[in-house]
Design a protein around this motif. Structure first.
Motif, mmCIF file in Angstrom:
data_model
loop_
_atom_site.group_PDB
_atom_site.id
_atom_site.type_symbol
_atom_site.label_atom_id
_atom_site.label_comp_id
_atom_site.label_asym_id
_atom_site.label_seq_id
_atom_site.Cartn_x
_atom_site.Cartn_y
_atom_site.Cartn_z
ATOM 1 N N GLU A 98 0.831 -1.204 0.000
ATOM 2 C CA GLU A 98 0.000 0.000 0.000
ATOM 3 C C GLU A 98 0.869 1.259 0.000
ATOM 4 O OE1 GLU A 98 -3.391 1.381 -0.665
ATOM 5 O OE2 GLU A 98 -3.236 -0.767 -0.208
ATOM 6 N N ARG A 99 1.875 1.242 0.879
ATOM 7 C CA ARG A 99 2.765 2.386 1.011
ATOM 8 C C ARG A 99 3.562 2.617 -0.275
ATOM 9 N NH1 ARG A 99 5.482 3.755 6.169
ATOM 10 N NH2 ARG A 99 4.978 1.642 6.819
ATOM 11 N N GLU A 100 4.064 1.527 -0.857
ATOM 12 C CA GLU A 100 4.820 1.670 -2.105
ATOM 13 C C GLU A 100 3.920 2.191 -3.224
ATOM 14 O OE1 GLU A 100 7.924 1.603 -2.757
ATOM 15 O OE2 GLU A 100 8.771 0.680 -0.985
ATOM 16 N N LEU A 101 2.684 1.701 -3.283
ATOM 17 C CA LEU A 101 1.727 2.180 -4.290
ATOM 18 C C LEU A 101 1.523 3.680 -4.140
ATOM 19 C CD1 LEU A 101 -1.178 -0.422 -4.599
ATOM 20 C CD2 LEU A 101 0.088 0.625 -6.491
ATOM 21 N N ARG A 102 1.348 4.128 -2.885
ATOM 22 C CA ARG A 102 1.152 5.550 -2.605
ATOM 23 C C ARG A 102 2.389 6.347 -3.010
ATOM 24 N NH1 ARG A 102 -0.502 4.659 2.450
ATOM 25 N NH2 ARG A 102 1.475 5.353 3.314
ATOM 26 N N GLU A 103 3.563 5.811 -2.649
ATOM 27 C CA GLU A 103 4.796 6.540 -2.915
ATOM 28 C C GLU A 103 5.113 6.645 -4.393
ATOM 29 O OE1 GLU A 103 7.084 5.836 1.333
ATOM 30 O OE2 GLU A 103 7.761 4.761 -0.457
ATOM 31 N N THR A 104 4.805 5.590 -5.171
ATOM 32 C CA THR A 104 5.066 5.689 -6.604
ATOM 33 C C THR A 104 4.149 6.736 -7.238
ATOM 34 O OG1 THR A 104 3.586 3.818 -6.986
ATOM 35 C CG2 THR A 104 5.932 3.345 -6.988
ATOM 36 N N ALA A 105 2.996 7.001 -6.585
ATOM 37 C CA ALA A 105 2.105 8.054 -7.089
ATOM 38 C C ALA A 105 2.559 9.428 -6.608
ATOM 39 C CB ALA A 105 0.673 7.781 -6.643
ATOM 40 N N GLU A 106 2.938 9.513 -5.319
ATOM 41 C CA GLU A 106 3.243 10.824 -4.728
ATOM 42 C C GLU A 106 4.676 11.282 -4.966
ATOM 43 O OE1 GLU A 106 2.203 10.395 -0.658
ATOM 44 O OE2 GLU A 106 0.053 10.228 -1.077
ATOM 45 N N LEU A 107 5.618 10.330 -4.924
ATOM 46 C CA LEU A 107 7.027 10.688 -5.076
ATOM 47 C C LEU A 107 7.664 9.852 -6.184
ATOM 48 C CD1 LEU A 107 7.837 10.316 -1.270
ATOM 49 C CD2 LEU A 107 7.672 12.521 -2.423
ATOM 50 N N PRO A 108 7.131 9.959 -7.420
ATOM 51 C CA PRO A 108 7.642 9.065 -8.477
ATOM 52 C C PRO A 108 9.142 9.204 -8.708
ATOM 53 C CG PRO A 108 6.254 10.808 -9.388
ATOM 54 C CD PRO A 108 6.086 10.854 -7.904
ATOM 55 N N GLU A 109 9.675 10.453 -8.568
ATOM 56 C CA GLU A 109 11.108 10.611 -8.874
ATOM 57 C C GLU A 109 11.987 9.932 -7.812
ATOM 58 O OE1 GLU A 109 9.904 13.661 -6.164
ATOM 59 O OE2 GLU A 109 8.996 12.942 -8.019
ATOM 60 N N VAL A 110 11.541 9.952 -6.539
ATOM 61 C CA VAL A 110 12.297 9.255 -5.485
ATOM 62 C C VAL A 110 12.262 7.755 -5.728
ATOM 63 C CG1 VAL A 110 12.444 8.784 -3.000
ATOM 64 C CG2 VAL A 110 11.767 11.052 -3.799
ATOM 65 N N GLU A 111 11.076 7.238 -6.058
ATOM 66 C CA GLU A 111 10.920 5.793 -6.230
ATOM 67 C C GLU A 111 11.641 5.278 -7.474
ATOM 68 O OE1 GLU A 111 9.238 3.628 -3.952
ATOM 69 O OE2 GLU A 111 9.597 5.451 -2.807
ATOM 70 N N SER A 112 11.644 6.070 -8.554
ATOM 71 C CA SER A 112 12.352 5.565 -9.732
ATOM 72 C C SER A 112 13.867 5.642 -9.498
ATOM 73 C CB SER A 112 11.943 6.317 -11.003
ATOM 74 O OG SER A 112 12.335 7.656 -10.936
ATOM 75 N N GLU A 113 14.296 6.619 -8.677
ATOM 76 C CA GLU A 113 15.717 6.674 -8.309
ATOM 77 C C GLU A 113 16.097 5.428 -7.483
ATOM 78 O OE1 GLU A 113 18.484 7.932 -8.877
ATOM 79 O OE2 GLU A 113 19.565 7.249 -7.095
ATOM 80 N N GLU A 114 15.156 4.933 -6.670
ATOM 81 C CA GLU A 114 15.454 3.731 -5.893
ATOM 82 C C GLU A 114 15.562 2.488 -6.777
ATOM 83 O OE1 GLU A 114 12.742 3.572 -2.619
ATOM 84 O OE2 GLU A 114 13.861 5.078 -1.518
#
Lengths: 231, 231
Positions: free
Chosen positions: A83-99
């Motif tokens: 759930e948290r990852e789903l939210r984060e890929t929506a809210e902070l896509p640039e942080v998540e794609s950097e990860e």
């Protein structure tokens, strides 16, 4: 080259085997050690049997429910992290794609090499989140039906294991004679169990047998010594 | 965007916390349930205390050594699997590089996208084998110094947990009075423990408290009922 035999060679035991090992390790060891310890203090086999059966009831339920709750918690934990990852890929896509990129950088990929890979993974939300779950957090999707099966397997293995060291006390009226028989059959059972178990963990079978026998012996000696000290 | 707080949010408890939880769950539950069960059969607190201490000695050593051996087995298992992957990347490089490709294919990458990535990973033997260990087998490198630390933590937590339900029997001569006090302080301890524990597993704290209290209550009730049945 067929793939199946290659995968097979990495086989290290199903979850059922693991649950049997969890239940039986403690089931063979703790009731045996408790009975041996009490043998140093009481004259009647019946008290040893009563305490032993109470321990088996308590231990099997505690471990079985422990396994149930652990499996349930795994499922809930996985769901909440997803759930948290789903939210984060929506809210902070640039942080998540950097990860995602960070994972590949560790393996020596250059930025131009990884750019198309990162964008391909991040294009699909499901792929992206699954990738983060597995490779950033190291979490595999747990089987939701596992909890009750796991509980029953662990508890049953504990009961079966625990009845082996108690059997002599149920048959023989003399505590000291029962202790000798109990030690003999439990050490044999621990050796067989350790030998078989190590086939699933990949260590040497004789070493596995020695480990389980030593664990049982140490636990029983400590319980016996402690009881003698209290007396 | 700073990275640290993001990583922090995924924090789910260090290995030490996990070891404390393993030892204390059983330490609070099993000696309590055993003592409660025996309360149904014996009139003297001293026998309950003797059996309880024998159980704590046996249980803490069995669980501590169990944790030690599990950690040692993890280290050996990782080393033997790594050895195998090293051998396979030398003997069957095309099979192993295809397995790297398979990981990426699952995430929807096309063959032209993954070709440079696969060859970059397979260029360096260490990267290649590390990638297989983590992404094909899902194995993280275990900490070789963990075994003895883990054993001591689990055993100590078991002893601390086990002494809580036994304390009333040590102080009060009447078994039935001791049982009431033991149940009260153990249920309180289980509730606090369950509440605190669930902060590390991500489930609701009140649900966590309820779960541990129910587990302890069920184990104790079963032990008590079984002893009454034998009588």
């Amino acid at each position: 080259m067929p793939q199946t035999p290659h995968i097979e060679r990495h086989f290290t035991g199903t979850e059922t085997v693991r649950d049997i090992v969890i239940g039986m390790s403690d089931g063979l060891t703790v009731p045996f050690a408790l009975a041996a310890g009490l043998s140093g203090a009481v004259a009647a086999s019946s008290i040893v049997v009563t305490a032993g059966l109470a321990e088996i009831a308590a231990g099997s339920i505690a471990m079985g429910l422990g396994g149930y709750l652990a499996a349930k918690t795994d499922v809930e934990h996985y769901a909440s992290e997803r759930e948290r990852e789903l939210r984060e890929t929506a809210e902070l896509p640039e942080v998540e794609s950097e990860e995602v990129a960070k994972v590949f950088r560790e393996y020596g990929l250059t930025e131009p090499q990884m750019a198309p890979v990162v964008s391909a993974i991040c294009k699909d939300r499901e792929h992206w989140v699954d990738f983060m779950m597995r490779f950033e957090l190291g979490l595999e999707p747990p089987d939701p039906r596992r909890a009750s099966r796991s509980a029953i397997t662990i508890a049953s293995a504990y009961v079966v294991g625990g009845l082996i060291p108690l059997a002599p006390y149920m048959i023989l009226p003399s505590v000291s004679t029962a202790l000798r028989y109990s030690a003999a059959i439990t050490f044999l059972a621990l050796a067989v169990f350790g030998y078989v178990k190590s086939r699933f963990t990949g260590i040497s079978p004789w070493k596995g047998a020695l480990q389980t026998v030593l664990t049982g012996g140490l636990a029983a000696s400590a319980a016996f010594a402690l009881v003698k000290l209290i007396e």
